[in-house]
Design an enzyme around this catalytic site. Structure first.
Site, PDB file in Angstrom:
ATOM      1  N   ASP A  29      -2.268   3.679  -1.835  1.00 50.92           N
ATOM      2  CA  ASP A  29      -2.015   2.257  -1.645  1.00 50.92           C
ATOM      3  C   ASP A  29      -3.255   1.571  -1.078  1.00 50.92           C
ATOM      4  O   ASP A  29      -3.914   2.098  -0.173  1.00 50.92           O
ATOM      5  CB  ASP A  29      -0.836   2.091  -0.680  1.00 50.92           C
ATOM      6  CG  ASP A  29      -0.532   0.651  -0.363  1.00 50.92           C
ATOM      7  OD1 ASP A  29      -0.114  -0.069  -1.283  1.00 50.92           O
ATOM      8  OD2 ASP A  29      -0.731   0.251   0.805  1.00 50.92           O
ATOM      9  N   GLU A  71      -4.809   2.539  -6.109  1.00 51.33           N
ATOM     10  CA  GLU A  71      -4.534   1.119  -6.268  1.00 51.33           C
ATOM     11  C   GLU A  71      -5.836   0.440  -5.863  1.00 51.33           C
ATOM     12  O   GLU A  71      -6.151   0.347  -4.673  1.00 51.33           O
ATOM     13  CB  GLU A  71      -3.384   0.663  -5.371  1.00 51.33           C
ATOM     14  CG  GLU A  71      -3.058  -0.819  -5.554  1.00 51.33           C
ATOM     15  CD  GLU A  71      -2.026  -1.331  -4.561  1.00 51.33           C
ATOM     16  OE1 GLU A  71      -1.224  -2.194  -4.945  1.00 51.33           O
ATOM     17  OE2 GLU A  71      -2.032  -0.891  -3.391  1.00 51.33           O
TER      18      GLU A  71
END
Length: 704
Positions: free
Chosen positions: A342, A378
């Site tokens: 993330d 990401e």
């Protein structure tokens, strides 16, 4: 109680069958106490007198799995100098392998008083916070092996442990929403039928629902608020939080592996649940604030590139060790197959700018364990220069945000999209080829947890996040969505037909694109969140997948299954190298490996690509011109295909281009409510015309 010196490594609590070794890092501490917690609320404190390189440690014979514990740190409390030690706060072990209890957000878990933030708070936090648990590391894995599915054969399925299973009608109620539910045959059979090869789980590291959401009656449903990087989230366990969650998670992984499905974890190493300078003191802040966090020029405050209040200090050797130890633990002890990172751009911020060669990536590159599993970034954060799609090192794959945006724009009719769509369809060579990567570096997706579901993408022009309690200010406002003529629910049959066709267009495009496709859980059922594009706080039927009851239509399942099967059976859709745009040497085929045509069957010119209103084209994929060899060096040959992409708002005649083969057969037509039957549909010849329905996609196959 006997207290032996023990060892400084490994960090955390390590049970060896006779007792437990405890070790914790703190350079800021003057003294550290290990607190063994008892069922009556009392605790036994043991000072950790041994210290090696700022790691305090001791071995306690007879301390068994299930024992709850925490740490108290005695040291300076000087926020103006970045120091926040406070022995009144029971601190969670950063290396805790299981976590018990929950936080009730009493004022005691904060280092200051609510009515006087400048005044130190010495209330005991132990009755109001979580505790670490000693776990039994032994588990019978049997013959478990990582499936190690090659990227070019991978189909990712992003899912939430609770959201995927909470409403499944075939699951016992006591298992719904748990790790055990993931292992249930009803769930695994569905994934297998779809053709999924990897389950990408939204965060399962121990996370926290922050104070604001708890007071509002909401929850941190998504889980991007980590507190324990080694512990499976305890609320997803069906039968206890004293280490049972570890066993249950391992059982789920073992069952998924038996079905050939990999398990990939969405991990949040960029920030913690402790928030900004007004956040709680739960673990890292009280152990050694300045070693774990990026502090601002005024060390009372935190540098925040994540939008959550803090960022971990990626140039700290102790933070890097924590992350690498955590990653290795999940691979070696929990048998996971990879990670999706993330806000991964934050991991690259060794100093201020995003640095491709930061220490974190160096460590991953040389690590013999972590470097061998799937690593997905990401590739952005909210800091300056944080959008880094295409800029991660060669070992990594990336969520391709530009793929998502371009495909959405094409099918909703945005002008000047066709040229970029060509790049996205063919693996995004403009992003990945210059640094030695290949099409498989691109994780292609149209929807994910963050944003609209596929159903909502074609049903809403604007977000509808009122239930989040933020006056619809939260969430992305530029969704590249289109409601097909009516906002939200409607009974208009024409609108509903168009929405279903658009959904099929997105799914077909995803499976026909070079790269690695990722589906979002429930899209195959037409899952809706009622237009909420930021359901991070909705632990309810707003977010949970509604599975069809027996005899009820199953949405897009049959179409998804057919498209995944087409991709799986034909290597021309999952090439490991970029197209060359010319014939392949060593073959007798004089045709290029790829060619682009206008709907009229002529070769695309530069003017055609740049035409503002161009929204339709035909793509030739030559199955006889695949350049990469098979696993034993053999030549790979496949059937050839024509992709007729028609994103215009009116029907249009397409001409089958000449010179590519005499006979073709329709195998995909998104204008049809049901998939084309196995064996194919209408047969056509070179020069024939096909009338494509407005906003539709047709695939023609020519036997090799």
């Amino acid at each position: 109680m006997q207290v032996w010196p023990g060892h400084a490594y490994p960090l955390g609590a390590t049970y060896d069958g006779a007792g437990t070794n405890f070790a914790v890092f703190s350079e800021a501490a003057d003294r550290v106490e290990l607190c063994l917690l008892h069922e009556d609320g009392s605790e036994t404190a043991v000072e950790l007198r041994e210290s090696d390189a700022f790691v305090r440690h001791a071995y306690l014979p007879g301390v068994m799995p299930g024992q709850r514990y925490g740490f108290r740190v005695h040291g300076p409390y000087e926020p103006e100098r970045g120091r926040r030690c406070n022995s009144a706060k029971l601190l969670l072990d950063p290396y805790a392998k299981a976590v018990s209890g929950r936080i009730d957000w009493h004022e005691a878990v904060y280092g200051y008083h609510f009515d006087a933030p400048e005044r130190r708070n010495d209330l005991d936090s132990a009755p109001h916070t979580v505790s670490a648990v000693v776990v039994n590391p032994y588990f019978d894995w049997g013959n478990d092996r990582l499936p190690r599915t090659d990227y070019h054969r991978t189909v990712l399925y992003e899912a939430h442990v609770k959201g995927l299973t909470m409403l499944h009608p075939e699951l016992p109620r006591e298992l719904r929403g748990t790790y055990a539910a993931l292992a249930h045959p009803a769930v695994i059979d569905h994934l297998t039928r779809l053709g999924v090869t990897a389950l990408e789980l939204m965060p399962v590291h121990q996370f926290v629902t922050d104070h604001r959401l708890a007071d509002s009656g909401l929850a941190n449903y998504w889980g991007y608020n980590t507190l324990g990087y080694f512990a499976p989230h305890n609320a997803y366990a069906s039968w206890g939080d004293r280490g049972q969650q570890v066993l249950e998670f391992k059982q789920a992984v073992r069952a998924l592996h038996e079905a050939g499905i990999e398990v990939i974890l969405d991990v949040v190493y960029n920030h913690t649940a402790e928030g900004n300078h007004l956040g709680p003191t739960l673990s890292f802040r009280g152990l050694d604030n300045a070693s774990y966090y990026r502090l601002a020029d005024d060390p009372r405050y935190y540098t925040d590139t994540t939008g959550t209040g803090n960022s971990l200090l990626m140039r700290s050797p102790h933070v890097l060790q924590l992350i690498m130890d955590s990653l290795r633990y999940w691979v070696t002890e929990m048998h996971v197959d990879g990670f999706r990172f993330d806000l991964a751009a934050t991991l690259a911020r060794q100093f201020h700018e995003v640095d491709r060669l930061s220490s974190f990536f160096d460590l991953v590159q040389q690590d013999p364990v972590v470097s061998q599993v799937k690593l997905i970034a990401e590739p952005w954060d909210v800091g300056e220069g944080g959008y880094q799609v295409g800029n991660f090192p060669p070992l990594w794959t990336e969520w391709n945000g530009r793929y998502r945006d371009t495909v959405r724009d094409l099918w909703r009719g945005e002008p000047r999209t066709l040229a970029e769509f060509g790049y996205r369809l063919t693996g995004s060579s403009d992003l990945y080829q210059d640094d030695g990567r290949r099409p498989l570096a691109s994780i292609n997706f149209v929807t994910c947890h963050d944003g609209f579901t596929l159903h909502d993408l074609v049903s809403y022009d604007g977000k509808h996040n009122e239930a989040n309690g933020e006056q619809n200010r939260d969430g992305e406002s530029h969704n590249r969505s289109w409601n097909c003529g009516a906002e939200g629910p409607t009974d208009d049959p024409a609108v509903l037909r168009l929405r279903r066709r658009q959904a099929r267009n997105f799914l077909a495009t995803l499976m026909l694109s070079q790269g690695v496709p990722m589906l979002s859980h429930g899209d195959e059922f037409g899952r809706t969140q009622g237009g909420n594009n930021n359901a991070y706080c909705q632990d309810s039927e707003v977010s949970w997948v509604r599975w069809p009851e027996a005899g009820e239509p199953d949405g897009m399942c049959a179409f998804v299954t057919a498209m995944v099967r087409l991709r799986r059976e034909h290597p021309v859709f999952r090439r490991r190298r970029f197209f060359h745009g010319r014939p392949v040497e060593g073959t007798h085929d004089e045709l290029s490996d790829i060619a682009w045509f206008t709907p009229q069957g002529g070769a695309m010119t530069q003017r055609d690509w740049q035409e503002a209103q161009a929204k339709s084209l035909t793509v030739f994929l030559n199955g006889s011109a695949i350049s990469e060899p098979g696993p034993r060096g053999e030549r790979v040959a496949d059937d050839s295909f024509l992709l007729m992409v028609h994103a215009w708002h009116a029907p249009l005649d397409f001409t089958v281009p000449a010179g590519l083969g005499p006979r073709w057969q329709v195998v995909v037509d998104t204008a049809l409510e049901e998939p084309v039957p196995v064996g194919g549909g209408r047969k056509v010849a070179a020069g024939d015309r096909l009338t494509l329905t407005d906003r539709s996609l047709v695939v023609l196959q020519r036997p090799g």
